[in-house]
Design an enzyme around this catalytic site. Structure first.
Site, PDB file in Angstrom:
ATOM      1  N   ASP A   1       0.823  -1.210   0.000  1.00 45.73           N
ATOM      2  CA  ASP A   1       0.000   0.000   0.000  1.00 45.73           C
ATOM      3  C   ASP A   1       0.856   1.258   0.000  1.00 45.73           C
ATOM      4  O   ASP A   1       2.034   1.243   0.376  1.00 45.73           O
ATOM      5  CB  ASP A   1      -0.956   0.008   1.192  1.00 45.73           C
ATOM      6  CG  ASP A   1      -0.234   0.074   2.542  1.00 45.73           C
ATOM      7  OD1 ASP A   1       0.773  -0.660   2.704  1.00 45.73           O
ATOM      8  OD2 ASP A   1      -0.669   0.843   3.411  1.00 45.73           O
TER       9      ASP A   1
ATOM     10  N   GLU B   1       0.139  -1.378   5.556  1.00 48.01           N
ATOM     11  CA  GLU B   1       1.169  -0.961   6.511  1.00 48.01           C
ATOM     12  C   GLU B   1       1.019   0.508   6.876  1.00 48.01           C
ATOM     13  O   GLU B   1       1.237   0.905   8.027  1.00 48.01           O
ATOM     14  CB  GLU B   1       2.558  -1.214   5.904  1.00 48.01           C
ATOM     15  CG  GLU B   1       3.719  -1.023   6.881  1.00 48.01           C
ATOM     16  CD  GLU B   1       4.300   0.388   6.910  1.00 48.01           C
ATOM     17  OE1 GLU B   1       5.187   0.642   7.738  1.00 48.01           O
ATOM     18  OE2 GLU B   1       3.860   1.240   6.096  1.00 48.01           O
ATOM     19  N   GLU B   2       0.628   1.325   5.914  1.00 46.32           N
ATOM     20  CA  GLU B   2       0.568   2.762   6.133  1.00 46.32           C
ATOM     21  C   GLU B   2      -0.523   3.172   7.118  1.00 46.32           C
ATOM     22  O   GLU B   2      -0.504   4.286   7.638  1.00 46.32           O
ATOM     23  CB  GLU B   2       0.366   3.498   4.800  1.00 46.32           C
ATOM     24  CG  GLU B   2       1.508   3.361   3.813  1.00 46.32           C
ATOM     25  CD  GLU B   2       2.771   4.100   4.240  1.00 46.32           C
ATOM     26  OE1 GLU B   2       2.740   4.739   5.312  1.00 46.32           O
ATOM     27  OE2 GLU B   2       3.771   4.035   3.519  1.00 46.32           O
TER      28      GLU B   2
ATOM     29  N   ASP C   1      12.128  -1.299   3.866  1.00 45.07           N
ATOM     30  CA  ASP C   1      11.151  -0.218   3.970  1.00 45.07           C
ATOM     31  C   ASP C   1      11.772   1.042   4.557  1.00 45.07           C
ATOM     32  O   ASP C   1      11.075   1.925   5.035  1.00 45.07           O
ATOM     33  CB  ASP C   1       9.963  -0.686   4.831  1.00 45.07           C
ATOM     34  CG  ASP C   1       8.777   0.243   4.783  1.00 45.07           C
ATOM     35  OD1 ASP C   1       8.682   1.042   3.828  1.00 45.07           O
ATOM     36  OD2 ASP C   1       7.939   0.191   5.700  1.00 45.07           O
TER      37      ASP C   1
END
Length: 413
Positions: free
Chosen positions: A79, A174-175, A197
């Site tokens: 995402d 994840e965001e 990341d």
């Protein structure tokens, strides 16, 4: 497919997550992207490619050595941030950046300038991928995905490089703090993993913020302003008063390093109702708890002055993974040495944010974070040097080789 083509293809998928849907994944674009990735992973020769109903994609590169080697993993998220649109991303390559202003969008006068972003100067004469100024780029974390896939493809085509079993996973949401929520650690089946990341070249991180999200709802009472005296309760004004009560110096724009903050993410209201959403961050667990108590204290003060108008909902999101990584510090040593061996100076620093690795570490999968190479995440000034992406691929390959040939962990449980 080279890494540039792969990355530009990936950012073409709209995978912006949305905290308000209550779904996993939170948006349909993530499943669409995951299905395309699954087909690609099968195409390059990975095994056990599985996409579950929640949008978690896992695959295996089988060991090619007879040595007994622990399985390791590499993880990235699909995402992009809700902070800015990731739809119709128009990425372009700046070949041999000259160190001057980059006009992202001439019509809108959107300029990526070293005056505003001095870190650009470090990448003079390198090749940069930038946006057109209307969307974010999506290097967070499609760069990480592209690097992992490219590294796996390289290892498959170079069987002379010995490695143990490697598991890869790409996660949704994840965001919005949900990336590891439904991650099946047992199914993944590795002793440890790395998220790809991080930001700039060389970053290696195993400390992150403790994090919580807070929602303050203020109920007002609207009457005609001509006859409002002692009757109207203006929730917008109360919201402004509350937000001004927090320390002005403890915000993202005034803090760095290990300093925590309160961050007002949104403020939406009418006279009748106003909603303030905050994120609360601190590396120190005691200070983190005090920050949550401070917000509750301020809500109580508001209610003491205006009556029971304000309610507070706080949800913890993730915790500092340091306590889970330090007992297995050798996994940091492996990554740091891998970087040094390919000419990168490791930059070991705390994350002023979080990754899937923070939650995964508390679920039993120690998971520090390695650079993906991008800068200025979550906005239109995002960019990534291609040379940093190439280096990230090399780091993944070198880690895999080191684990198979050097027994950092031989005397450890």
């Amino acid at each position: 497919m080279n890494i540039i083509e792969r990355f530009i293809k990936y950012v073409g998928y709209d995978t912006q997550s949305n905290a308000d849907t209550g779904l996993t994944p939170s948006t349909p674009g993530q499943i669409l992207f995951a299905k395309e990735l699954a087909a690609e992973l099968k195409g390059i020769g990975l095994k056990e490619v599985k996409l579950d109903s929640n949008g978690y994609l896992m695959a295996t590169l089988p060991s090619n050595t007879e040595e007994e080697v622990p399985a390791i993993g590499f993880i990235a998220h699909m995402d992009t941030s809700p902070d800015m649109s990731g739809k119709n991303v128009n990425a372009r390559v700046i070949v041999k950046y000259d160190g001057k202003d980059i006009v992202l969008n001439q019509k809108e006068n959107i300029i990526l300038s070293p005056k505003d972003f001095p870190e650009l100067k470090k990448y003079k004469n390198q090749d940069l991928i930038v946006t057109d100024g209307t969307t974010l780029l999506g290097a967070d974390d499609k760069a990480g995905i592209a690097e992992i896939v490219t590294a796996m493809e390289y290892l498959i085509s170079h069987p002379q490089i010995k490695h143990g079993k490697i598991r890869i996973a790409f996660t949704p949401d994840e965001e919005i703090g949900k990336g590891a929520e439904k991650f099946d650690v047992k199914k993944f089946g590795t002793k440890w993993a790395y998220t790809m990341d991080g930001g700039e070249l060389g970053e290696l991180e195993y400390e992150n913020f403790n994090a919580a999200g807070a929602k303050i709802t203020i109920k007002g009472r609207n009457v005609h302003p001509g006859s409002a005296k002692h009757k109207m309760i203006n929730s917008i004004r109360i919201g402004n008063q509350l937000s001004s009560m927090l320390p002005r110096s403890e915000t993202p724009e005034h803090t760095e390093g290990y300093e925590g903050f309160f961050h007002l993410v949104s403020f939406n209201g009418t006279v009748e109702e106003t909603i303030l959403t905050y994120i609360i961050r601190d590396h120190d667990s005691d200070r983190f708890e005090r920050r949550k108590k401070e917000l509750l204290h301020l809500v109580n003060k508001i209610n003491a002055e205006f009556g029971p108008v304000a309610t507070l909902d706080i949800q913890d999101q993730y915790y500092n993974m340091r306590e889970k990584i330090e007992p297995v510090k050798y996994i940091i040593d492996i990554a740091a040495d891998a970087m040094k061996e390919i000419g990168i100076k490791p930059v070991i620093k705390p994350i002023r944010g979080g990754t899937d690795g923070a939650q995964l570490s508390f679920k039993g999968l120690p998971c520090p974070n390695i650079f993906a190479g991008g800068l200025n995440f979550h906005g239109k000034y995002e960019f990534i040097p291609i040379q940093s992406m190439d280096k990230a691929v090399q780091v993944i390959i070198r880690i895999a080789e080191k684990v198979a040939t050097e027994k950092f962990y031989s005397t450890l449980p």
